[in-house]
Design an enzyme around this catalytic site. Structure first.
Site, PDB file in Angstrom:
ATOM      1  N   CYS A 153       0.795  -1.228   0.000  1.00 52.66           N
ATOM      2  CA  CYS A 153       0.000   0.000   0.000  1.00 52.66           C
ATOM      3  C   CYS A 153       0.829   1.281   0.000  1.00 52.66           C
ATOM      4  O   CYS A 153       0.751   2.086  -0.930  1.00 52.66           O
ATOM      5  CB  CYS A 153      -0.928   0.018   1.215  1.00 52.66           C
ATOM      6  SG  CYS A 153      -2.015  -1.414   1.351  1.00 52.66           S
TER       7      CYS A 153
ATOM      8  N   HIS B  86      -2.508   6.935   4.186  1.00 53.83           N
ATOM      9  CA  HIS B  86      -1.408   6.000   4.491  1.00 53.83           C
ATOM     10  C   HIS B  86      -0.061   6.514   3.985  1.00 53.83           C
ATOM     11  O   HIS B  86       0.786   5.741   3.537  1.00 53.83           O
ATOM     12  CB  HIS B  86      -1.704   4.603   3.921  1.00 53.83           C
ATOM     13  CG  HIS B  86      -1.045   3.501   4.703  1.00 53.83           C
ATOM     14  ND1 HIS B  86      -1.017   2.189   4.285  1.00 53.83           N
ATOM     15  CD2 HIS B  86      -0.382   3.522   5.898  1.00 53.83           C
ATOM     16  CE1 HIS B  86      -0.383   1.444   5.167  1.00 53.83           C
ATOM     17  NE2 HIS B  86       0.011   2.232   6.160  1.00 53.83           N
TER      18      HIS B  86
END
Length: 598
Positions: free
Chosen positions: A89, A150
């Site tokens: 990610c 993130h």
């Protein structure tokens, strides 16, 4: 018929031609910035989380229902060799946002942690990196991010927001500054540093047992030790316990939060409400900025574990909870596309759908698969070389500009989105740094038949696992693997014994000589070629080796964002709703955070 009536008929036709005129100007680079203002499209970028390329009907799935994404593909261009720049990610999204490999910004790991672990870590996307949002914001676009970030939050204090979306070109943010994990669901087993957490708990118990034994021995007169020493040992044990339990004991409260701009609106977040909140925010953003131009990056929380799914979709698919979550994701995408159309923006909006990397094969609950399906491609999330970890959906729609129903089997990258949207906005990519992506506008429009990428380099962390050569004159796509993860158990298609495959160390095989495949003939990477089976074997090895050497000349040392000092939880950096450490609030339907009654 009067002239006024003729002008009335001509006006809609002229408006329909504007997107075509814009693209023509952009391709020829003849438009001055001011002249292009009236033609700039809205840009809608939708990214799923952990979605496998084989989970969508338009990529061959026959059992999961994804009608809205499939229709998007029918109305636009579908890429079949679209590749993430990283198989996890944080680094994949860093590369997507900046158009350059994540190791160039320090958003990769040489060893150890491969993604950010805490909202209260100090690592994140550096302030000197330029995102497509920043360029478009400077060009007059409204820029919004809704969903997962993130990429870090703070550097030195709770309020500096150095890594925050609003410091990287977005003027509006609503969503998770972190990512969904099993820790966000109280009914799931721990995920963040689960093995380290278990070890620390064992150490604490062993030390406590030892101190109790010493205390009992003193009480019975078997050991000569002072009470002060016993109390000191107990105090040190308490400090040791607090040092790790303050973070690991409250992962849900520290990481699973929602923010609007710089303010925490829900801590910890109520998972069941998240999908409806994200949808409401996205639709509201489109309506507020319908007079445009706007950039909306919709970073979906679907389909990452713990697969939070509303009751309306539970048990409705043929593939358990994961299938339910995929079908709910498709429904959400449909609602967003409806909002674009309902506001009269369909023909003036450049829409893109993708996933950050391949499906998570090791995500399981007993015998139930909780991760995605990567179709015919080997490997999955976390595997930097195998196709299943990096080949992702790539769907583009711009009615009247991009041909409907077109399929392109050319190597492209998520990093290409950066120069693509920058060009569509009438801007130039930065000239002071290496940009690894290439604009897709000529390929999507059909003015070019081949991708601008001759070579693509596939990293796992900071380790080069594979390289791809698109030999355009022959149609071959050669791929060389220098390292591959060791599947566990042996013969399996993933690292089930580890949870995710490593990039280096004992769990990786170094191939000497490297493995060679021709993806144009063997997309599943099932039959490695040899000098006996492939006459061009040595020529291909030499050509790719030279390209790798040239590529390595572009690498420069940068501060490592995933270093231990940047990764660890720091209480003074923790985003908090209320007074730390009593961080708690709930978001009402009006979007206002409510503090709990004392």
């Amino acid at each position: 018929m009067g002239s006024a009536a003729r002008r009335g008929r001509a006006a809609p036709a002229a408006r329909d031609c504007l997107p075509v005129l814009l693209l023509f100007c952009l391709l020829l680079r003849t438009c001055e910035p001011k002249a292009a203002n009236a033609f700039r499209p809205n840009i809608l970028l939708i990214m799923a989380d952990d979605l496998g390329i084989g989970d969508l009907g338009c990529y061959g799935n026959k059992t999961l229902r994804t009608p809205n994404i499939d229709q998007l593909a029918e109305e636009g261009v579908r890429l079949t060799q679209h590749l993430a720049a990283a198989p996890l990610c944080t680094p994949s999204r860093a590369a997507f946002l900046t158009g350059r490999h994540s190791f160039r910004s320090g958003m990769e790991a040489s060893n150890g942690y491969r993604a950010l672990q805490w909202n209260a870590g100090s690592g994140g996307l550096p302030e000197n990196e330029t995102t497509f949002a920043r360029i478009l914001q400077q060009r007059g676009y409204a820029t919004g991010l809704i969903g997962k970030w993130h990429q870090g939050v703070n550097c030195a204090s709770r309020a500096d927001h150095c890594h925050h979306p609003l410091n990287h070109g977005f003027d509006y943010f609503y969503g998770m500054p972190f990512t969904l994990t099993n820790d966000c669901d109280p009914g799931r087993p721990p995920e963040v540093d689960a093995s380290l957490r278990a070890q620390l708990w064992v150490y604490t118990q062993c030390l406590a047992l030892g101190i109790l034994t010493v205390a009992a021995g003193k009480t019975c007169g078997l050991i000569s030790v002072s009470r002060t020493a016993v109390a000191g040992m107990a105090g040190l044990l308490f400090l040791f316990f607090i040092s790790w339990y303050a973070s690991f004991g409250f992962v849900r409260r520290w990481n699973c939060i929602l923010m609007r701009n710089h303010d925490v609106t829900e801590q910890p977040m109520v998972l069941e409400n998240t999908a409806s909140l994200m949808l409401k925010e996205a639709v509201s953003y489109i309506e507020r900025h319908k007079h445009g131009p706007f950039l909306l990056f919709l970073s979906l929380l679907h389909v990452h574990i713990p697969l939070v799914t509303t009751r309306a979709f539970l048990g409705k698919s043929q593939h358990g909870l994961y299938g339910d979550n995929v079908e709910e994701m498709d429904w959400l995408v449909g609602k967003i596309l409806n909002a674009i159309e309902d506001n009269g923006l369909k023909n003036s909006t450049f829409t893109y759908f993708t996933s950050d990397h391949g499906g998570h094969l090791e995500a399981r609950d007993g015998h139930s698969q909780l991760g995605g399906w990567n179709g015919i491609y080997k490997g999955g999330k976390g595997m930097g070389g195998w196709e299943g970890g990096i080949r992702v959906p790539g769907i583009f729609r711009w009615p009247g500009v991009l041909p409907a129903g077109r399929v392109i089997d050319e190597p492209t990258s998520l990093m290409d989105v950066f120069p693509t949207v920058v060009q569509l906005a009438g801007c130039e990519v930065p000239q002071d740094r290496v940009i690894d992506g290439h604009s897709l506008v000529p390929l999507l429009q059909g003015t070019e038949t081949h991708s601008a990428h001759e070579f693509l380099f596939h990293y796992c962390g900071q380790h080069l696992h594979a390289a791809r050569w698109h030999q355009k004159n022959s149609g071959s796509v050669w791929k060389i693997h220098y390292m591959t993860p060791q599947f566990h158990p042996e013969g399996a298609g993933a690292c089930y014994g580890r949870g995710i495959c490593p990039c280096s160390g004992e769990g990786v095989t170094h191939h000497r000589p490297p493995l060679l495949f021709d993806l144009s003939r063997d997309p599943s990477e099932a039959r490695p070629l040899t000098p006996d089976s492939e006459p061009l074997y040595h020529a291909v090895m030499a050509r790719v080796g030279a390209a790798v050497s040239e590529h390595r000349q572009t690498l420069r040392p940068v501060p490592q964002q995933f270093s231990m000092s940047n990764i660890v939880w720091k209480p003074w950096l923790q985003p908090c709703c209320g007074n730390f450490p009593f961080c708690s609030c709930r978001e009402d339907g009006d979007g206002i955070p409510r503090m709990p009654a004392l």
